[in-house]
Design a protein around this motif. Structure first.
Motif, PDB file in Angstrom:
ATOM      1  N   GLY A  56     -44.540  73.333  42.729  1.00 20.07           N
ATOM      2  CA  GLY A  56     -44.856  71.957  43.097  1.00 20.07           C
ATOM      3  C   GLY A  56     -45.080  71.758  44.583  1.00 20.07           C
ATOM      4  O   GLY A  56     -45.133  70.631  45.064  1.00 20.07           O
ATOM      5  N   GLU A  57     -45.240  72.837  45.321  1.00 19.61           N
ATOM      6  CA  GLU A  57     -45.417  72.740  46.776  1.00 19.61           C
ATOM      7  C   GLU A  57     -46.877  72.553  47.175  1.00 19.61           C
ATOM      8  O   GLU A  57     -47.157  72.115  48.285  1.00 19.61           O
ATOM      9  CB  GLU A  57     -44.848  73.987  47.458  1.00 19.61           C
ATOM     10  CG  GLU A  57     -43.354  74.134  47.244  1.00 19.61           C
ATOM     11  CD  GLU A  57     -42.824  75.462  47.741  1.00 19.61           C
ATOM     12  OE1 GLU A  57     -41.728  75.463  48.307  1.00 19.61           O
ATOM     13  OE2 GLU A  57     -43.501  76.495  47.553  1.00 19.61           O
ATOM     14  N   ILE A  58     -47.786  72.910  46.302  1.00 21.86           N
ATOM     15  CA  ILE A  58     -49.219  72.698  46.521  1.00 21.86           C
ATOM     16  C   ILE A  58     -49.686  71.750  45.437  1.00 21.86           C
ATOM     17  O   ILE A  58     -49.337  71.925  44.261  1.00 21.86           O
ATOM     18  CB  ILE A  58     -50.001  74.031  46.475  1.00 21.86           C
ATOM     19  CG1 ILE A  58     -49.601  74.907  47.669  1.00 21.86           C
ATOM     20  CG2 ILE A  58     -51.504  73.785  46.462  1.00 21.86           C
ATOM     21  CD1 ILE A  58     -50.268  76.272  47.709  1.00 21.86           C
ATOM     22  N   THR A  59     -50.456  70.758  45.822  1.00 20.08           N
ATOM     23  CA  THR A  59     -50.876  69.730  44.871  1.00 20.08           C
ATOM     24  C   THR A  59     -51.682  70.337  43.723  1.00 20.08           C
ATOM     25  O   THR A  59     -52.441  71.292  43.923  1.00 20.08           O
ATOM     26  CB  THR A  59     -51.711  68.639  45.567  1.00 20.08           C
ATOM     27  OG1 THR A  59     -52.883  69.239  46.119  1.00 20.08           O
ATOM     28  CG2 THR A  59     -50.924  67.950  46.659  1.00 20.08           C
ATOM     29  N   PRO A  60     -51.534  69.781  42.538  1.00 22.60           N
ATOM     30  CA  PRO A  60     -52.230  70.324  41.362  1.00 22.60           C
ATOM     31  C   PRO A  60     -53.753  70.273  41.466  1.00 22.60           C
ATOM     32  O   PRO A  60     -54.437  71.089  40.856  1.00 22.60           O
ATOM     33  CB  PRO A  60     -51.760  69.431  40.212  1.00 22.60           C
ATOM     34  CG  PRO A  60     -50.571  68.707  40.703  1.00 22.60           C
ATOM     35  CD  PRO A  60     -50.645  68.682  42.195  1.00 22.60           C
ATOM     36  N   ASP A  61     -54.284  69.344  42.244  1.00 20.76           N
ATOM     37  CA  ASP A  61     -55.737  69.225  42.341  1.00 20.76           C
ATOM     38  C   ASP A  61     -56.343  70.139  43.413  1.00 20.76           C
ATOM     39  O   ASP A  61     -57.555  70.171  43.592  1.00 20.76           O
ATOM     40  CB  ASP A  61     -56.138  67.773  42.604  1.00 20.76           C
ATOM     41  CG  ASP A  61     -55.600  67.238  43.924  1.00 20.76           C
ATOM     42  OD1 ASP A  61     -54.549  67.724  44.377  1.00 20.76           O
ATOM     43  OD2 ASP A  61     -56.237  66.333  44.493  1.00 20.76           O
TER      44      ASP A  61
ATOM     45  N   ALA B  85     -51.037  72.304  55.014  1.00 25.42           N
ATOM     46  CA  ALA B  85     -50.486  70.953  55.073  1.00 25.42           C
ATOM     47  C   ALA B  85     -51.353  69.995  54.255  1.00 25.42           C
ATOM     48  O   ALA B  85     -50.834  69.145  53.544  1.00 25.42           O
ATOM     49  CB  ALA B  85     -50.375  70.481  56.523  1.00 25.42           C
ATOM     50  N   HIS B  86     -52.654  70.156  54.334  1.00 27.46           N
ATOM     51  CA  HIS B  86     -53.567  69.326  53.538  1.00 27.46           C
ATOM     52  C   HIS B  86     -53.355  69.584  52.043  1.00 27.46           C
ATOM     53  O   HIS B  86     -53.372  68.659  51.243  1.00 27.46           O
ATOM     54  CB  HIS B  86     -55.020  69.612  53.943  1.00 27.46           C
ATOM     55  CG  HIS B  86     -56.005  68.861  53.156  1.00 27.46           C
ATOM     56  ND1 HIS B  86     -56.236  67.516  53.322  1.00 27.46           N
ATOM     57  CD2 HIS B  86     -56.838  69.262  52.162  1.00 27.46           C
ATOM     58  CE1 HIS B  86     -57.161  67.116  52.482  1.00 27.46           C
ATOM     59  NE2 HIS B  86     -57.541  68.160  51.754  1.00 27.46           N
ATOM     60  N   ALA B  87     -53.149  70.833  51.674  1.00 25.54           N
ATOM     61  CA  ALA B  87     -52.956  71.189  50.266  1.00 25.54           C
ATOM     62  C   ALA B  87     -51.597  70.754  49.723  1.00 25.54           C
ATOM     63  O   ALA B  87     -51.400  70.703  48.524  1.00 25.54           O
ATOM     64  CB  ALA B  87     -53.112  72.696  50.078  1.00 25.54           C
ATOM     65  N   THR B  88     -50.685  70.450  50.627  1.00 26.82           N
ATOM     66  CA  THR B  88     -49.351  70.014  50.202  1.00 26.82           C
ATOM     67  C   THR B  88     -49.134  68.525  50.437  1.00 26.82           C
ATOM     68  O   THR B  88     -48.070  68.004  50.122  1.00 26.82           O
ATOM     69  CB  THR B  88     -48.267  70.795  50.966  1.00 26.82           C
ATOM     70  OG1 THR B  88     -48.393  70.543  52.361  1.00 26.82           O
ATOM     71  CG2 THR B  88     -48.342  72.279  50.692  1.00 26.82           C
ATOM     72  N   ASN B  89     -50.138  67.868  51.009  1.00 26.51           N
ATOM     73  CA  ASN B  89     -50.030  66.446  51.347  1.00 26.51           C
ATOM     74  C   ASN B  89     -48.867  66.165  52.296  1.00 26.51           C
ATOM     75  O   ASN B  89     -48.155  65.180  52.153  1.00 26.51           O
ATOM     76  CB  ASN B  89     -49.914  65.570  50.098  1.00 26.51           C
ATOM     77  CG  ASN B  89     -51.239  65.410  49.407  1.00 26.51           C
ATOM     78  OD1 ASN B  89     -52.291  65.431  50.038  1.00 26.51           O
ATOM     79  ND2 ASN B  89     -51.189  65.241  48.087  1.00 26.51           N
ATOM     80  N   THR B  90     -48.675  67.057  53.250  1.00 27.86           N
ATOM     81  CA  THR B  90     -47.669  66.841  54.289  1.00 27.86           C
ATOM     82  C   THR B  90     -48.379  66.773  55.629  1.00 27.86           C
ATOM     83  O   THR B  90     -49.428  67.397  55.817  1.00 27.86           O
ATOM     84  CB  THR B  90     -46.615  67.963  54.314  1.00 27.86           C
ATOM     85  OG1 THR B  90     -47.281  69.211  54.549  1.00 27.86           O
ATOM     86  CG2 THR B  90     -45.834  68.027  53.019  1.00 27.86           C
TER      87      THR B  90
END
Length: 182
Positions: free
Chosen positions: A128-133, A175-180
């Motif tokens: 769950g650390e990288i967004t599913p999309d 960071a973009h892929a994790t929304n952080t």
């Protein structure tokens, strides 16, 4: 490996190696009966270095994003292992259009590195650390591109900040892929 990283695998000959090592050419021919044998042995030795310094890095940290960062950081650090930079990046350019066993061995090493990153990215997604999309193929392409650019920029342009720039690019992209925030 050092010689091949600078002069290329084609430029690595038994004669040159015997001179550099202070050994007789006939002694080396007993170990490497042909140039192909020398090239494949050089690739195998370089792969051992890559595996021990890069591919093993995720085992030293927690799974998920920490392992992704450990692997990518180790890959950037590995580029300083040889005078000519990343052994496989240099050799890939040399043999990219030369079919045969040397290209096959180089291609396998290259694929193993990319596969290791892909596996760590998939694991981070499962945690769950990288967004599913997030498109993991695109993410792999971009972080691997940063690694390759660091090697080229450091070696060819003598930019000693290239490794830090690659780390920043990777950090920003992850960071973009994790929304952080980066």
């Amino acid at each position: 490996m050092q010689l091949a990283s600078v002069d290329g695998l084609e430029g690595t000959t038994l004669g040159r190696l015997s001179t550099d090592l202070g050994m007789s050419k006939s002694s080396l021919q007993a170990l490497f009966p042909s140039k192909l044998d020398l090239q494949l042995a050089t690739i195998a030795a370089a792969y051992d270095v890559f595996a021990s310094r890069v591919l093993s890095a995720p085992a030293t940290t927690d799974p998920g994003l920490p392992s992704v960062y450990a692997l990518l950081d180790a890959w950037i650090d590995y580029q300083g292992s040889f005078k000519g930079g990343c052994f496989f990046a240099a050799a890939a350019h040399e043999f990219d259009d030369h079919p045969g066993p040397v290209r096959d061995a180089l291609r396998k090493a290259f694929q193993d590195g990319r596969q290791a990153v892909a596996e760590q990215l998939r694991l981070a997604r499962r945690f769950g650390e990288i967004t599913p999309d997030t498109n993991l193929d695109q993410l792999l392409f971009e972080v691997h591109g940063a690694i390759l650019e660091a090697n080229i920029t450091r070696q060819f342009l003598a930019d000693l900040e290239a490794p830090n720039r690659a780390r920043r690019a990777i950090h920003d992209r992850l960071a973009h892929a994790t929304n952080t925030p980066s």
